[in-house]
Scaffold this motif. Sequence first.
Motif, PDB file in Angstrom:
ATOM      1  N   LEU A 187      29.332  21.005  44.283  1.00 31.09           N
ATOM      2  CA  LEU A 187      29.345  21.212  46.617  1.00 31.09           C
ATOM      3  C   LEU A 187      28.044  20.742  46.093  1.00 31.09           C
ATOM      4  N   GLY A 188      27.162  19.801  47.464  1.00 31.04           N
ATOM      5  CA  GLY A 188      25.909  19.639  47.810  1.00 31.04           C
ATOM      6  C   GLY A 188      25.403  20.193  49.053  1.00 31.04           C
ATOM      7  N   CYS A 194      22.520  12.438  55.841  1.00 33.12           N
ATOM      8  CA  CYS A 194      23.683  12.553  54.447  1.00 33.12           C
ATOM      9  C   CYS A 194      22.364  12.041  52.752  1.00 33.12           C
ATOM     10  N   LYS A 195      21.139  12.314  53.260  1.00 33.15           N
ATOM     11  CA  LYS A 195      19.818  12.487  51.867  1.00 33.15           C
ATOM     12  C   LYS A 195      19.424  14.048  51.917  1.00 33.15           C
ATOM     13  N   ILE A 196      19.434  14.059  50.664  1.00 33.54           N
ATOM     14  CA  ILE A 196      18.363  14.921  49.683  1.00 33.54           C
ATOM     15  C   ILE A 196      16.486  15.607  50.611  1.00 33.54           C
ATOM     16  N   GLY A 197      16.140  16.434  51.143  1.00 36.47           N
ATOM     17  CA  GLY A 197      15.203  16.570  51.910  1.00 36.47           C
ATOM     18  C   GLY A 197      15.294  16.405  53.438  1.00 36.47           C
ATOM     19  N   ASN A 208      23.142  23.716  67.723  1.00 36.75           N
ATOM     20  CA  ASN A 208      24.281  23.089  66.997  1.00 36.75           C
ATOM     21  C   ASN A 208      23.550  22.170  66.005  1.00 36.75           C
ATOM     22  N   LEU A 209      23.292  22.669  65.077  1.00 37.66           N
ATOM     23  CA  LEU A 209      23.211  21.463  63.443  1.00 37.66           C
ATOM     24  C   LEU A 209      23.645  20.721  63.339  1.00 37.66           C
ATOM     25  N   THR A 210      23.529  19.264  62.739  1.00 39.75           N
ATOM     26  CA  THR A 210      24.321  18.455  61.977  1.00 39.75           C
ATOM     27  C   THR A 210      23.722  17.954  60.675  1.00 39.75           C
ATOM     28  N   LEU A 211      24.476  18.140  59.738  1.00 40.10           N
ATOM     29  CA  LEU A 211      24.156  18.118  58.240  1.00 40.10           C
ATOM     30  C   LEU A 211      25.429  17.352  57.378  1.00 40.10           C
ATOM     31  N   CYS A 212      25.395  17.296  55.646  1.00 41.53           N
ATOM     32  CA  CYS A 212      25.862  16.667  55.747  1.00 41.53           C
ATOM     33  C   CYS A 212      27.009  17.347  53.952  1.00 41.53           C
ATOM     34  N   LEU A 306      20.983  27.223  53.221  1.00 40.12           N
ATOM     35  CA  LEU A 306      19.638  26.945  53.849  1.00 40.12           C
ATOM     36  C   LEU A 306      19.453  28.018  54.745  1.00 40.12           C
ATOM     37  N   TYR A 307      17.966  28.094  54.389  1.00 37.29           N
ATOM     38  CA  TYR A 307      17.488  28.994  55.473  1.00 37.29           C
ATOM     39  C   TYR A 307      16.649  28.488  56.458  1.00 37.29           C
TER      40      TYR A 307
END
Length: 314
Positions: A187-188, A194-197, A208-212, A306-307
């Motif tokens: 799980l990532g 949709c990238k790391i960092g 509302n936050l957008t993440l992948c 995610l903090y």
Amino acid sequence: MRLALVPAAIALLAAVLLQPAAGSRGAVAALDQKIGALVHDASLLYSRGANVTSIVQLLDEAVKRINRGDYSGAEAAVASAASTVEALKAGVRGIYLRMVVRRYGLAAAALALAPAAYILIPRVYLYLWFRARRGWIVSTRPAGRSRSSLIMDEEVFAVIMAVIVVASVFTAAMILRPRSIEPFTALGLLNEECKIGYYPAEAYPGENLTLCIFVDNHMGEPIYYKVVYKVGNGSTLPSNTTPSPEPPLMEWRGVLGDGGNTTFRVVVPVEPPRGLMGQRVALIFELWVYDPGKGGWVYTGRWNHLYLKLVSPG
């Protein structure tokens, strides 16, 4: 005092909006059982050598419809998957027989390399030697001249045969040995691109936050999974054996075949526990899989967080 009640009011509203109705919960539970049973059937078919890609695709489509609240569409997709499963079951014996014959045939061919080499190599070598030297004139070797010959030496032939025997036995053993893998899921958590960092560092309550989210399956069989979203703090993080005690706020489901992975974008509300303004909160994502034997969802021990620092709006 009124400002202090705002986060609690937002959290209560989110809980009401995200909590499905009793009828919907019953429909989802019934679909979970059907999808879980079909994923189990697909796993058995897959172990017998059947191609279950179409089943996985149909079930994943059914799950996506569940995520959208389209339960009738999900039922139709599940019915199509069930028909495909039954059709594959009818022919899986022949598929398995062909797989076994092919497997043992390849192993037999590998083992046959050694005796074939023992018989053919000297004959082929002598034939080529004769073809290369048949026009030569035989003459007496002068005294003191070292002996040289292109005839294969017995020691050289023994070394060649030893290499061929070892290689053929090793190849046959690799073909016949049971598939041994270390099953795992992954799980990532990725940023909105949709990238790391470059993750967000702060947010206000209700934002509302957008993440992948990235999910990977290497269990050796198809899986029915869900990613559960929670909000907590450092003391309520999950572990590798137990999930977070915080209540679920959202979840996303899917079906993945063996070796498959997926990345999807999500929009999550920041709904922290009370009294954490100015402190760090953790957005928690847990991976669960459906276990038909237990008749429910099982926590995999895979999780990400995610903090964020809570700030006032504006």
